[in-house]
Motif scaffolding. Structure first.
Motif, PDB file in Angstrom:
ATOM      1  N   ASN A  32      61.913   8.451   8.438  1.00 40.48           N
ATOM      2  CA  ASN A  32      63.331   8.158   8.683  1.00 40.48           C
ATOM      3  C   ASN A  32      64.082   7.817   7.401  1.00 40.48           C
ATOM      4  O   ASN A  32      65.114   7.161   7.448  1.00 40.48           O
ATOM      5  CB  ASN A  32      63.452   7.010   9.686  1.00 40.48           C
ATOM      6  CG  ASN A  32      63.109   7.447  11.071  1.00 40.48           C
ATOM      7  OD1 ASN A  32      63.822   8.237  11.670  1.00 40.48           O
ATOM      8  ND2 ASN A  32      61.985   6.965  11.579  1.00 40.48           N
ATOM      9  N   THR A  35      67.665   8.953   7.711  1.00 45.07           N
ATOM     10  CA  THR A  35      68.367   8.663   8.952  1.00 45.07           C
ATOM     11  C   THR A  35      69.417   7.580   8.714  1.00 45.07           C
ATOM     12  O   THR A  35      69.067   6.481   8.278  1.00 45.07           O
ATOM     13  CB  THR A  35      67.374   8.185  10.035  1.00 45.07           C
ATOM     14  OG1 THR A  35      66.364   9.174  10.195  1.00 45.07           O
ATOM     15  CG2 THR A  35      68.070   7.931  11.354  1.00 45.07           C
ATOM     16  N   ASN A  37      71.679   4.442   9.023  1.00 43.72           N
ATOM     17  CA  ASN A  37      71.545   3.120   9.649  1.00 43.72           C
ATOM     18  C   ASN A  37      70.125   2.764  10.079  1.00 43.72           C
ATOM     19  O   ASN A  37      69.927   1.816  10.820  1.00 43.72           O
ATOM     20  CB  ASN A  37      72.500   2.972  10.840  1.00 43.72           C
ATOM     21  CG  ASN A  37      73.940   2.999  10.397  1.00 43.72           C
ATOM     22  OD1 ASN A  37      74.301   2.382   9.393  1.00 43.72           O
ATOM     23  ND2 ASN A  37      74.762   3.739  11.119  1.00 43.72           N
ATOM     24  N   TYR A  38      69.119   3.515   9.623  1.00 42.84           N
ATOM     25  CA  TYR A  38      67.734   3.156   9.933  1.00 42.84           C
ATOM     26  C   TYR A  38      67.338   1.972   9.061  1.00 42.84           C
ATOM     27  O   TYR A  38      67.591   1.946   7.861  1.00 42.84           O
ATOM     28  CB  TYR A  38      66.785   4.333   9.684  1.00 42.84           C
ATOM     29  CG  TYR A  38      65.349   4.001  10.030  1.00 42.84           C
ATOM     30  CD1 TYR A  38      64.903   4.065  11.336  1.00 42.84           C
ATOM     31  CD2 TYR A  38      64.461   3.597   9.042  1.00 42.84           C
ATOM     32  CE1 TYR A  38      63.602   3.738  11.662  1.00 42.84           C
ATOM     33  CE2 TYR A  38      63.158   3.269   9.352  1.00 42.84           C
ATOM     34  CZ  TYR A  38      62.734   3.345  10.657  1.00 42.84           C
ATOM     35  OH  TYR A  38      61.446   3.014  10.977  1.00 42.84           O
ATOM     36  N   LYS A  39      66.707   0.984   9.677  1.00 45.29           N
ATOM     37  CA  LYS A  39      66.253  -0.212   8.965  1.00 45.29           C
ATOM     38  C   LYS A  39      64.740  -0.151   8.822  1.00 45.29           C
ATOM     39  O   LYS A  39      64.016  -0.021   9.809  1.00 45.29           O
ATOM     40  CB  LYS A  39      66.648  -1.485   9.715  1.00 45.29           C
ATOM     41  CG  LYS A  39      68.125  -1.570  10.072  1.00 45.29           C
ATOM     42  CD  LYS A  39      69.004  -1.556   8.850  1.00 45.29           C
ATOM     43  CE  LYS A  39      70.461  -1.669   9.250  1.00 45.29           C
ATOM     44  NZ  LYS A  39      71.357  -1.016   8.352  1.00 45.29           N
ATOM     45  N   ASN A 101      71.058   2.960   5.508  1.00 44.96           N
ATOM     46  CA  ASN A 101      69.608   3.109   5.560  1.00 44.96           C
ATOM     47  C   ASN A 101      68.981   2.180   4.524  1.00 44.96           C
ATOM     48  O   ASN A 101      69.413   2.136   3.390  1.00 44.96           O
ATOM     49  CB  ASN A 101      69.231   4.567   5.274  1.00 44.96           C
ATOM     50  CG  ASN A 101      67.772   4.832   5.478  1.00 44.96           C
ATOM     51  OD1 ASN A 101      66.927   4.153   4.930  1.00 44.96           O
ATOM     52  ND2 ASN A 101      67.473   5.850   6.267  1.00 44.96           N
TER      53      ASN A 101
END
Length: 141
Positions: A32, A35, A37-39, A101
């Motif tokens: 990810n 991706t 806003n992927y944390k 991200n």
């Protein structure tokens, strides 16, 4: 007898299981990487291992009762935990991205490699334990 065997292998079994779970989390972070806003997530390995060893201190495995044969034996877990209840933590932001991200590919690759090497070391330790048991059973030196 079987309880003593379980106790003998408990530490390395718990460590390998957690290493495997951590590898999946790190692989998810890498997958990810683009991706929005992927944390990035990770496991606090030391506390998770201590918790796993404390839970498995007794020789009675924790089993769930179901009311029908088609029920799943695992409980529903919160979004921030693995299936065994190990909490997933958010990795601290090293360098922010415009898209929100938080995955730093260098950090993730390093953690992935480190975890893989430690997993292999755990496999080596279990193999050594089994060889020692076989030598004791066969009366070798």
């Amino acid at each position: 007898m079987l309880g003593k065997l379980d106790a003998y292998l408990r530490f390395n079994e718990a460590a390998l299981s957690l290493r495997s779970q951590r590898q999946a989390v790190l692989a998810s972070n890498i997958a990810n990487g683009d991706t929005p806003n992927y944390k990035a997530r990770d496991i606090d390995f030391t506390s998770a291992l201590q918790t796993a060893l404390d839970k498995s201190g007794g020789n009675v495995p924790a089993t769930l009762k179901t009311t029908a044969a088609k029920h799943f034996p695992n409980p529903l877990q919160a979004a921030g935990t693995n299936a065994d209840g190990t909490p997933l933590l958010y990795r601290g932001v090293v360098q922010g991205a415009v898209d929100g991200n938080t995955v730093d590919m260098d950090v993730e690759r390093n953690q992935f490699t480190d975890n893989a090497v430690r997993y292999e070391a755990g496999i080596t330790m279990i193999n050594a334990q089994i060889k020692h048991m076989m030598a004791a059973i066969q009366g070798g030196n």
